[in-house]
Design an enzyme around this catalytic site. Sequence first.
Site, PDB file in Angstrom:
ATOM      1  N   CYS A   1      63.267  22.701   4.868  1.00 32.81           N
ATOM      2  CA  CYS A   1      62.401  22.142   3.830  1.00 32.81           C
ATOM      3  C   CYS A   1      61.755  20.823   4.296  1.00 32.81           C
ATOM      4  CB  CYS A   1      63.188  22.013   2.537  1.00 32.81           C
ATOM      5  SG  CYS A   1      62.123  22.158   1.114  1.00 32.81           S
TER       6      CYS A   1
ATOM      7  N   HIS B   1      66.291  26.290   1.339  1.00 30.58           N
ATOM      8  CA  HIS B   1      67.551  25.545   1.518  1.00 30.58           C
ATOM      9  C   HIS B   1      68.732  26.480   1.787  1.00 30.58           C
ATOM     10  CE1 HIS B   1      66.631  21.335   0.265  1.00 30.58           C
ATOM     11  NE2 HIS B   1      65.563  21.919  -0.255  1.00 30.58           N
TER      12      HIS B   1
ATOM     13  N   GLU C   1      71.529  25.910   3.077  1.00 30.08           N
ATOM     14  CA  GLU C   1      72.837  25.247   2.908  1.00 30.08           C
ATOM     15  C   GLU C   1      73.346  25.332   1.472  1.00 30.08           C
ATOM     16  OE1 GLU C   1      69.981  23.866   3.077  1.00 30.08           O
ATOM     17  OE2 GLU C   1      69.902  22.235   1.600  1.00 30.08           O
TER      18      GLU C   1
HETATM   19  N1  GLN Z   1      58.751  18.119  -1.431  1.00 33.23           N
HETATM   20  C1  GLN Z   1      59.514  17.614  -0.327  1.00 33.23           C
HETATM   21  C2  GLN Z   1      58.629  16.895   0.679  1.00 33.23           C
HETATM   22  O1  GLN Z   1      57.451  16.962   0.606  1.00 33.23           O
HETATM   23  C3  GLN Z   1      60.288  18.728   0.356  1.00 33.23           C
HETATM   24  C4  GLN Z   1      61.223  19.387  -0.616  1.00 33.23           C
HETATM   25  C5  GLN Z   1      62.576  19.755  -0.091  1.00 33.23           C
HETATM   26  O2  GLN Z   1      62.981  19.374   1.008  1.00 33.23           O
HETATM   27  N2  GLN Z   1      63.309  20.437  -0.920  1.00 33.23           N
HETATM   28  O3  GLN Z   1      59.107  16.253   1.554  1.00 33.23           O
END
Ligand code: GLN
Length: 228
Positions: free
Chosen positions: A88, A207, A209
Site C-alpha cells: 500500500c 494489506h 498482513e
Molecule cells: N492513502 C495512503 C497514501 O497515500 C495509502 C493507504 C495505505 O497504505 N493503506 O499514502
Amino acid sequence: MVRVGLAMLQGARYEHAEAIKAASLQLGVEVEIIHLKMGKQVNAELDCLILPGGESTAMRKASQSESLLEAIYAWMSEHPTRPVLGTCAGAILLAQPDSTHEPFIRTGISRNAWGRQRDSFEAMLEVRLEVPVGKDVELSADERNQFNHQPLPVQPSGSESSAQQFHGVFIRAPRFEQSSIKCNPIVSLGEETVGVLDGARLALTFHPELTGDYRFHRWLLHRASNAD
Ligand code: GLN
C-alpha cells in the site's frame, strides 16, 4: 537465519512483524526482525526489507529526522537482488522514491485512486506467484503483538498454491496506472493489476498482513534465503 528489516516509520508495521513470525514458523526458517527507526540501522547484514502500509506523506515526514528512507533507498540500490515487500503506502514509496533514486518498481501509481477512506473495500484476488507451501502453524496468543490484532481468517481453499485466491484488504489504497506497468503483474482484481513483481521487489496495493494468509511473507523469507 534471515534478517528482516521492518521500516517502523508509521502505519501497519506491528502486523507485519507478526506475519513474519508466522511465516517463519510455517517455513521452519529462523528470523530476526530488526525494527528500523534510524538510517544508521540499515546495513549490509539485512537480508530483506518490508515497507508497510499507512500514509506515505506521514512516512516521508517521519523519515526526515533520522534519514531512514534515504538509507533504505541506498541499500536497495546497493543490493538489487535482496527482496523487498512494499504494501500500500509502501508500494507508493517503491514507485515514487526521492528525487535521487529511480523508481524501484517500473509502474506509475496514483494515490487514493479508489476514492476516499469510506470507499475502502475487501475483495477476492487472483495471485500468480511461486511460493513455498508452509506447515499449518498458527501463532499462539502470546506470540501475537501487544495490540491483539486478529488476522482475518484464511478462506478454506484446498491447496493454497493451486487455489491462488487471496483475500485483499484495500484501505484508501493507491492504484497502479495500468497502461504504465512495465514489470510482472502477479496479483489481479478482475482485470486490474493490484500486485507487481519487479526483480526482487514485490509491491501490493492491499494489506496482506491483515489476513492470516502469510504467503507473501513466506515469499519474502524464501527469496531472502536464496539471495546473494
Ligand atoms: N492513502 C495512503 C497514501 O497515500 C495509502 C493507504 C495505505 O497504505 N493503506 O499514502
